[in-house]
Structures are given as structure tokens and as C-alpha cells.
Motif scaffolding. Sequence first.
Motif, PDB file in Angstrom:
ATOM      1  N   GLY A  41       0.808  -1.218   0.000  1.00  0.00           N
ATOM      2  CA  GLY A  41       0.000   0.000   0.000  1.00  0.00           C
ATOM      3  C   GLY A  41       0.836   1.260   0.000  1.00  0.00           C
ATOM      4  N   ASN A  42       1.802   1.320   0.917  1.00  0.00           N
ATOM      5  CA  ASN A  42       2.660   2.506   0.978  1.00  0.00           C
ATOM      6  C   ASN A  42       3.565   2.605  -0.238  1.00  0.00           C
ATOM      7  OD1 ASN A  42       2.202   3.926   3.655  1.00  0.00           O
ATOM      8  ND2 ASN A  42       2.505   1.844   4.378  1.00  0.00           N
ATOM      9  N   GLY A  43       4.030   1.456  -0.738  1.00  0.00           N
ATOM     10  CA  GLY A  43       4.840   1.458  -1.953  1.00  0.00           C
ATOM     11  C   GLY A  43       4.058   1.976  -3.149  1.00  0.00           C
ATOM     12  N   THR A  44       2.781   1.617  -3.222  1.00  0.00           N
ATOM     13  CA  THR A  44       1.922   2.100  -4.311  1.00  0.00           C
ATOM     14  C   THR A  44       1.762   3.612  -4.246  1.00  0.00           C
ATOM     15  OG1 THR A  44       0.690   0.016  -4.363  1.00  0.00           O
ATOM     16  CG2 THR A  44      -0.374   1.943  -5.345  1.00  0.00           C
ATOM     17  N   ILE A  45       1.591   4.150  -3.040  1.00  0.00           N
ATOM     18  CA  ILE A  45       1.474   5.606  -2.893  1.00  0.00           C
ATOM     19  C   ILE A  45       2.736   6.299  -3.378  1.00  0.00           C
ATOM     20  CG2 ILE A  45       1.382   7.473  -1.196  1.00  0.00           C
ATOM     21  CD1 ILE A  45      -0.633   5.867   0.373  1.00  0.00           C
ATOM     22  N   VAL A  46       3.904   5.792  -2.981  1.00  0.00           N
ATOM     23  CA  VAL A  46       5.169   6.386  -3.415  1.00  0.00           C
ATOM     24  C   VAL A  46       5.284   6.344  -4.927  1.00  0.00           C
ATOM     25  CG1 VAL A  46       7.687   6.165  -3.333  1.00  0.00           C
ATOM     26  CG2 VAL A  46       6.352   5.843  -1.243  1.00  0.00           C
ATOM     27  N   LEU A  47       4.957   5.188  -5.521  1.00  0.00           N
ATOM     28  CA  LEU A  47       5.075   5.009  -6.971  1.00  0.00           C
ATOM     29  C   LEU A  47       4.112   5.925  -7.725  1.00  0.00           C
ATOM     30  CD1 LEU A  47       6.416   3.402  -9.259  1.00  0.00           C
ATOM     31  CD2 LEU A  47       4.580   1.706  -9.034  1.00  0.00           C
ATOM     32  N   ILE A  48       2.859   5.984  -7.275  1.00  0.00           N
ATOM     33  CA  ILE A  48       1.857   6.808  -7.954  1.00  0.00           C
ATOM     34  C   ILE A  48       2.226   8.286  -7.882  1.00  0.00           C
ATOM     35  CG2 ILE A  48      -0.542   7.587  -7.872  1.00  0.00           C
ATOM     36  CD1 ILE A  48      -0.198   4.859  -9.119  1.00  0.00           C
ATOM     37  N   VAL A  49       2.646   8.742  -6.697  1.00  0.00           N
ATOM     38  CA  VAL A  49       3.009  10.150  -6.541  1.00  0.00           C
ATOM     39  C   VAL A  49       4.210  10.506  -7.412  1.00  0.00           C
ATOM     40  CG1 VAL A  49       3.866  11.882  -4.915  1.00  0.00           C
ATOM     41  CG2 VAL A  49       2.012  10.359  -4.237  1.00  0.00           C
ATOM     42  N   CYS A  50       5.159   9.589  -7.508  1.00  0.00           N
ATOM     43  CA  CYS A  50       6.366   9.855  -8.304  1.00  0.00           C
ATOM     44  C   CYS A  50       6.088   9.863  -9.807  1.00  0.00           C
ATOM     45  CB  CYS A  50       7.446   8.817  -7.991  1.00  0.00           C
ATOM     46  SG  CYS A  50       8.174   8.975  -6.346  1.00  0.00           S
ATOM     47  N   THR A  51       5.150   9.057 -10.272  1.00  0.00           N
ATOM     48  CA  THR A  51       4.931   8.877 -11.716  1.00  0.00           C
ATOM     49  C   THR A  51       3.808   9.736 -12.281  1.00  0.00           C
ATOM     50  OG1 THR A  51       3.505   6.959 -11.270  1.00  0.00           O
ATOM     51  CG2 THR A  51       5.832   6.525 -11.701  1.00  0.00           C
ATOM     52  N   ASP A  52       2.871  10.198 -11.438  1.00  0.00           N
ATOM     53  CA  ASP A  52       1.743  10.989 -11.927  1.00  0.00           C
ATOM     54  C   ASP A  52       2.021  12.484 -11.727  1.00  0.00           C
ATOM     55  OD1 ASP A  52      -0.948  12.322 -12.037  1.00  0.00           O
ATOM     56  OD2 ASP A  52      -1.600  10.251 -12.351  1.00  0.00           O
ATOM     57  N   CYS A  53       2.114  13.212 -12.827  1.00  0.00           N
ATOM     58  CA  CYS A  53       2.477  14.633 -12.766  1.00  0.00           C
ATOM     59  C   CYS A  53       1.444  15.466 -12.016  1.00  0.00           C
ATOM     60  CB  CYS A  53       2.646  15.188 -14.176  1.00  0.00           C
ATOM     61  SG  CYS A  53       4.040  14.461 -15.063  1.00  0.00           S
ATOM     62  N   SER A  54       0.174  15.036 -12.038  1.00  0.00           N
ATOM     63  CA  SER A  54      -0.868  15.810 -11.355  1.00  0.00           C
ATOM     64  C   SER A  54      -0.713  15.787  -9.836  1.00  0.00           C
ATOM     65  CB  SER A  54      -2.252  15.277 -11.739  1.00  0.00           C
ATOM     66  OG  SER A  54      -2.452  13.967 -11.217  1.00  0.00           O
ATOM     67  N   LEU A  55       0.093  14.859  -9.336  1.00  0.00           N
ATOM     68  CA  LEU A  55       0.306  14.741  -7.892  1.00  0.00           C
ATOM     69  C   LEU A  55       1.624  15.366  -7.436  1.00  0.00           C
ATOM     70  CD1 LEU A  55      -0.937  11.082  -7.248  1.00  0.00           C
ATOM     71  CD2 LEU A  55      -2.235  13.215  -7.135  1.00  0.00           C
ATOM     72  N   HIS A  56       2.282  16.077  -8.348  1.00  0.00           N
ATOM     73  CA  HIS A  56       3.546  16.714  -7.985  1.00  0.00           C
ATOM     74  C   HIS A  56       3.268  18.056  -7.298  1.00  0.00           C
ATOM     75  CE1 HIS A  56       6.022  14.238 -11.125  1.00  0.00           C
ATOM     76  NE2 HIS A  56       5.493  13.524 -10.165  1.00  0.00           N
ATOM     77  N   THR A  57       2.681  17.936  -6.110  1.00  0.00           N
ATOM     78  CA  THR A  57       2.353  19.100  -5.283  1.00  0.00           C
ATOM     79  C   THR A  57       2.921  18.861  -3.887  1.00  0.00           C
ATOM     80  OG1 THR A  57       0.252  18.139  -4.554  1.00  0.00           O
ATOM     81  CG2 THR A  57       0.212  19.473  -6.581  1.00  0.00           C
ATOM     82  N   PRO A  58       3.053  19.909  -3.072  1.00  0.00           N
ATOM     83  CA  PRO A  58       3.609  19.724  -1.724  1.00  0.00           C
ATOM     84  C   PRO A  58       2.864  18.682  -0.893  1.00  0.00           C
ATOM     85  CG  PRO A  58       3.600  22.036  -2.280  1.00  0.00           C
ATOM     86  CD  PRO A  58       2.898  21.345  -3.400  1.00  0.00           C
ATOM     87  N   MET A  59       1.522  18.683  -0.937  1.00  0.00           N
ATOM     88  CA  MET A  59       0.757  17.745  -0.116  1.00  0.00           C
ATOM     89  C   MET A  59       1.123  16.303  -0.434  1.00  0.00           C
ATOM     90  SD  MET A  59      -3.378  17.354   0.385  1.00  0.00           S
ATOM     91  CE  MET A  59      -3.724  16.649  -1.228  1.00  0.00           C
ATOM     92  N   TYR A  60       1.199  15.978  -1.716  1.00  0.00           N
ATOM     93  CA  TYR A  60       1.502  14.594  -2.104  1.00  0.00           C
ATOM     94  C   TYR A  60       2.988  14.286  -1.968  1.00  0.00           C
ATOM     95  CZ  TYR A  60      -3.281  14.431  -3.633  1.00  0.00           C
ATOM     96  OH  TYR A  60      -4.658  14.461  -3.647  1.00  0.00           O
TER      97      TYR A  60
END
Length: 316
Positions: A41-60
Motif C-alpha cells: 500500500g505505501n509502496g503504491t502511494i510512493v510510486l503513484i506520486v512519483c509517476t503521476d504529474c498531477s500529484l507533484h504538489t507539496p501535499m503529495y
Amino acid sequence: MGDENRTGMTEFYFRPFSSLPKVQLLIFLILLLMYMVSVCGNGTIVLIVCTDCSLHTPMYFFLANLAAMEICYSTIIAPLTLANLTSLRKATISLAGCGIQMFFFIFLGGAGCVLLAFMAYDRYVAICHPLRYTIIMSWTVCVSIVAASLALGFLVSLNMTILIFHLPFCGTNEIYHFFCDIPAILHLLACSNTHAHQVALYICSVINVAIPFLLICFSYAFIVVTILRISSGAGWHRTFSTCSSHLMVVALMYGCSSFIYLRPSSSYSPEQGRVVSVVYTFVTPVLNPLIYSMRNKELKDALSRALGRKVLHQSK
């Protein structure tokens, strides 16, 4: 290490959860499942945040760092605990190994608590000062916040671990716990006056738990005032969805940590300590990604896009 440590105990063993093999096996399967879900679960969050440009914000960015800390935090505890549950004899840990485990446990746990406080500040700026958000929460500031969290956790952990492992240990070398936690070592193994160490532990707990929690309370007090000024139902819903996930994680982590480290030393119970420790070492790392993924629409949308791309790629 003190002379008494070098000439006395060189290894410890952990008390089993149960003397019944079937119960031990059941506990092993439950904890193994939770550890695997936590890492995935935590690995998926790290991977998704790193690969999805829409999540490249301070919160994520903060969320991905918190998830990475949770993976490391779980891995410090879980493998040895699982190995002890399946061992036919009492598995041991060396004095140095116990010190290393304690150091990384305090380091990552403390850094995580401080990072949660900074995440609350991020939500405060986003909701109360939206027009200045990009200026206040610049990428330089975000990276500095994560570095400061790690640095504070490292300094507190290093000093606390050195202080604990200069104590002389005597009597039984059994730790009434499933990992090298400070209260279990201080109350059950140390054979000298530990008053100064208890005070040091309390001070470190205030730094890593109480002060960050107060900062979170202040941040959310200002957020609540701002929310009350929002007249639209959509604004209420969006703001609540943004903050509720963080509040759930805060309640879990700070609640358990306060129960163990901020209570009077005279009321410490090994059994209670072990049960509560299972919650914040196994249960909380599982719930964190579940809470954030269920309560966060942007994260769910990013995960759906990633899965959609994978299905499309496999169908070609």
C-alpha cells in the motif's frame, strides 16, 4: 557501551506472544498479512506520486515521504518479529542489533510524527492562505521540511539510544516485548537508577509527540475558523475531504505514541505496552494508505489512470 554491558549480557531474546504453537502460527499469519499490505500500500502511494504529474504538489510530496518512512519503519520491526514467531527456539538479538533496531525505530517514528505536523501546516496554508500557497510552500521549503523532520528524528534517536545503551543490564536477558522498545528495556532489564533516563525519554517524547501534536491542533483551529466562513456545501465537503484523512492518521499515531511514551513510568504495563505497540507498528502502517486512498479523490483517480494504462499496455 558501559563495561558491565561488555562483560555481561551480549544478547537478548523476546518473550513469545503465546506458548501455544497454533496461536503463534495464527499471529504470524495475521502480522505477515498486515506487513505485506503495508509495504504494498505505501509502496503504491510512493510510486503513484512519483509517476503521476498531477500529484507533484507539496501535499503529495509529503504523503509520499510519509509512506516511504512507513515502509522503512515497518521493515525495522516486522521481519525479526515474524522470524521469532516461526522459530522453534527462542530467537535472539545481539546487544548491538538491539541498539540498531531501537535507533532506527525512534529515528523513523520521530521523523514521521514531525512530518505529520508539517503536513497540517501545509493544509493550513492551502486553506487559510490559498493565494500565497505556492510562494509559502515552495519546493525549497518542502524539501527543507522533510530534511528537518529527518534531522530532528536522527538527533533525538542518536542521543536516546546512546543514553539507554550506556546502562548496565542484569538479571534475565528476556525482553517482555517483540522488539527493542525503550520502556521495555528501561523497566525490565536495566539494573541501575533510571530516573535520569526516564526524564530524558519524557523530554524526547514531548519534542517528538506533544509539541507536533499541539502544532497540529493550532493549525486545525485556524482551519476550522476558515471553514466556518465558507458558505457553500461544496467548499465544506472539499475542505473536509482534504483534512479528514490526515486527522485520522494523526489520531492513530499520536494516540498510541502518547499512551506508551507520555504516561507516568509507574503505570507502565508490559502486556499493555506490547498490545498497543502492535497497533502502531503493524496496524497503523496498514491503515495509512487505506485511509488516504479511500478519502482522497485525486489519489484514487491517479491510481485508476495508472491501472488503466497498464491494462491498455497489456492488451496491445
